[in-house]
Design a protein around this motif. Structure first.
Motif, PDB file in Angstrom:
ATOM      1  N   VAL A 216       2.653  13.706  -8.848  1.00  0.00           N
ATOM      2  CA  VAL A 216       1.805  14.536  -8.739  1.00  0.00           C
ATOM      3  C   VAL A 216       2.698  16.007  -8.347  1.00  0.00           C
ATOM      4  CG1 VAL A 216       0.027  16.128  -7.190  1.00  0.00           C
ATOM      5  CG2 VAL A 216      -0.684  13.808  -8.136  1.00  0.00           C
ATOM      6  N   PHE A 217       3.527  15.402  -7.712  1.00  0.00           N
ATOM      7  CA  PHE A 217       4.550  16.622  -7.103  1.00  0.00           C
ATOM      8  C   PHE A 217       5.653  16.916  -8.071  1.00  0.00           C
ATOM      9  CE2 PHE A 217       3.658  14.431  -2.485  1.00  0.00           C
ATOM     10  CZ  PHE A 217       3.384  15.758  -2.082  1.00  0.00           C
ATOM     11  N   VAL A 218       5.809  15.703  -8.814  1.00  0.00           N
ATOM     12  CA  VAL A 218       5.960  16.313 -10.345  1.00  0.00           C
ATOM     13  C   VAL A 218       6.260  17.147 -10.837  1.00  0.00           C
ATOM     14  CG1 VAL A 218       7.454  15.270 -12.337  1.00  0.00           C
ATOM     15  CG2 VAL A 218       7.752  14.453 -10.765  1.00  0.00           C
ATOM     16  N   ALA A 219       4.614  17.013 -11.556  1.00  0.00           N
ATOM     17  CA  ALA A 219       3.987  18.224 -12.001  1.00  0.00           C
ATOM     18  C   ALA A 219       4.229  19.187 -11.365  1.00  0.00           C
ATOM     19  CB  ALA A 219       2.248  17.429 -12.346  1.00  0.00           C
ATOM     20  N   VAL A 220       3.394  19.815 -10.050  1.00  0.00           N
ATOM     21  CA  VAL A 220       3.765  20.571  -9.932  1.00  0.00           C
ATOM     22  C   VAL A 220       4.908  21.594  -9.901  1.00  0.00           C
ATOM     23  CG1 VAL A 220       3.304  22.053  -7.433  1.00  0.00           C
ATOM     24  CG2 VAL A 220       1.615  19.773  -8.063  1.00  0.00           C
ATOM     25  N   PHE A 221       6.048  20.581  -9.203  1.00  0.00           N
ATOM     26  CA  PHE A 221       7.199  21.392  -9.676  1.00  0.00           C
ATOM     27  C   PHE A 221       7.632  22.116 -11.272  1.00  0.00           C
ATOM     28  CE2 PHE A 221      12.473  20.613 -10.012  1.00  0.00           C
ATOM     29  CZ  PHE A 221      12.749  21.601  -9.274  1.00  0.00           C
ATOM     30  N   THR A 222       7.326  21.547 -11.968  1.00  0.00           N
ATOM     31  CA  THR A 222       7.916  21.354 -13.036  1.00  0.00           C
ATOM     32  C   THR A 222       6.581  22.541 -13.449  1.00  0.00           C
ATOM     33  OG1 THR A 222       8.294  19.189 -13.895  1.00  0.00           O
ATOM     34  CG2 THR A 222       6.855  20.878 -15.334  1.00  0.00           C
ATOM     35  N   VAL A 223       5.659  22.865 -13.146  1.00  0.00           N
ATOM     36  CA  VAL A 223       4.456  24.042 -13.308  1.00  0.00           C
ATOM     37  C   VAL A 223       5.477  25.027 -12.194  1.00  0.00           C
ATOM     38  CG1 VAL A 223       2.589  24.831 -12.766  1.00  0.00           C
ATOM     39  CG2 VAL A 223       3.004  22.547 -14.014  1.00  0.00           C
TER      40      VAL A 223
ATOM     41  N   ASP B 197       1.018  -1.349   0.073  1.00  0.00           N
ATOM     42  CA  ASP B 197       0.059   0.099   0.299  1.00  0.00           C
ATOM     43  C   ASP B 197       1.077   1.339   0.511  1.00  0.00           C
ATOM     44  OD1 ASP B 197      -2.428  -1.514  -0.161  1.00  0.00           O
ATOM     45  OD2 ASP B 197      -2.475  -1.391   2.804  1.00  0.00           O
ATOM     46  N   ALA B 198       1.825   1.318   1.141  1.00  0.00           N
ATOM     47  CA  ALA B 198       3.226   2.586   1.101  1.00  0.00           C
ATOM     48  C   ALA B 198       3.535   2.383  -0.532  1.00  0.00           C
ATOM     49  CB  ALA B 198       3.944   2.021   1.427  1.00  0.00           C
ATOM     50  N   ASP B 199       3.838   1.697  -0.910  1.00  0.00           N
ATOM     51  CA  ASP B 199       4.384   1.371  -1.970  1.00  0.00           C
ATOM     52  C   ASP B 199       3.654   2.457  -3.319  1.00  0.00           C
ATOM     53  OD1 ASP B 199       7.182   0.602  -1.868  1.00  0.00           O
ATOM     54  OD2 ASP B 199       6.458  -1.378  -2.808  1.00  0.00           O
ATOM     55  N   ASP B 200       2.193   2.214  -3.261  1.00  0.00           N
ATOM     56  CA  ASP B 200       1.077   2.462  -4.274  1.00  0.00           C
ATOM     57  C   ASP B 200       0.671   3.583  -4.272  1.00  0.00           C
ATOM     58  OD1 ASP B 200       0.421   0.064  -5.290  1.00  0.00           O
ATOM     59  OD2 ASP B 200      -0.766  -0.365  -4.110  1.00  0.00           O
ATOM     60  N   LEU B 201       1.043   3.963  -2.620  1.00  0.00           N
ATOM     61  CA  LEU B 201       1.020   5.239  -2.534  1.00  0.00           C
ATOM     62  C   LEU B 201       1.594   6.522  -2.751  1.00  0.00           C
ATOM     63  CD1 LEU B 201      -0.987   7.251  -1.138  1.00  0.00           C
ATOM     64  CD2 LEU B 201      -0.029   6.757   0.909  1.00  0.00           C
ATOM     65  N   LEU B 202       3.115   5.495  -2.355  1.00  0.00           N
ATOM     66  CA  LEU B 202       4.591   6.454  -3.646  1.00  0.00           C
ATOM     67  C   LEU B 202       4.654   7.035  -4.943  1.00  0.00           C
ATOM     68  CD1 LEU B 202       6.896   7.582  -2.932  1.00  0.00           C
ATOM     69  CD2 LEU B 202       8.133   5.731  -2.922  1.00  0.00           C
ATOM     70  N   MET B 203       3.576   6.058  -5.661  1.00  0.00           N
ATOM     71  CA  MET B 203       3.598   6.048  -6.942  1.00  0.00           C
ATOM     72  C   MET B 203       2.524   6.647  -7.424  1.00  0.00           C
ATOM     73  SD  MET B 203       6.209   4.026  -8.377  1.00  0.00           S
ATOM     74  CE  MET B 203       7.612   4.241  -6.859  1.00  0.00           C
TER      75      MET B 203
END
Length: 70
Positions: free
Chosen positions: A56-63, A45-51
């Motif tokens: 989302v974090f990458v997209a926000v950082f890129t924007v 579950d933790a791996d799924d949550l991380l994936m």
């Protein structure tokens, strides 16, 4: 340590007194833990949550970087 709970809604009187529109119940720490989180996360579950959250974090950082550059 014990905690108070209400099976109805909490009410606030005009004088600032707090009441319960249901029945008050006392919880121990163990009971509260079982009510709040009945099961802990497994490794899968933790791996799924991380994936799921990493893109989302990458997209926000890129924007934010593109916004700063422009």
């Amino acid at each position: 340590m014990n905690f108070l709970g209400c099976d109805g809604t909490w009410t606030l009187g005009a004088a600032g007194d707090i009441g319960c529109a249901g029945e008050l119940r006392s919880f121990t720490v163990e009971e509260l833990k079982s009510e709040v989180s009945p099961a802990s996360l497994t490794i899968e579950d933790a791996d799924d949550l991380l994936m799921l959250t990493l893109p989302v974090f990458v997209a926000v950082f890129t924007v934010l970087v593109i916004k700063k550059v422009l």
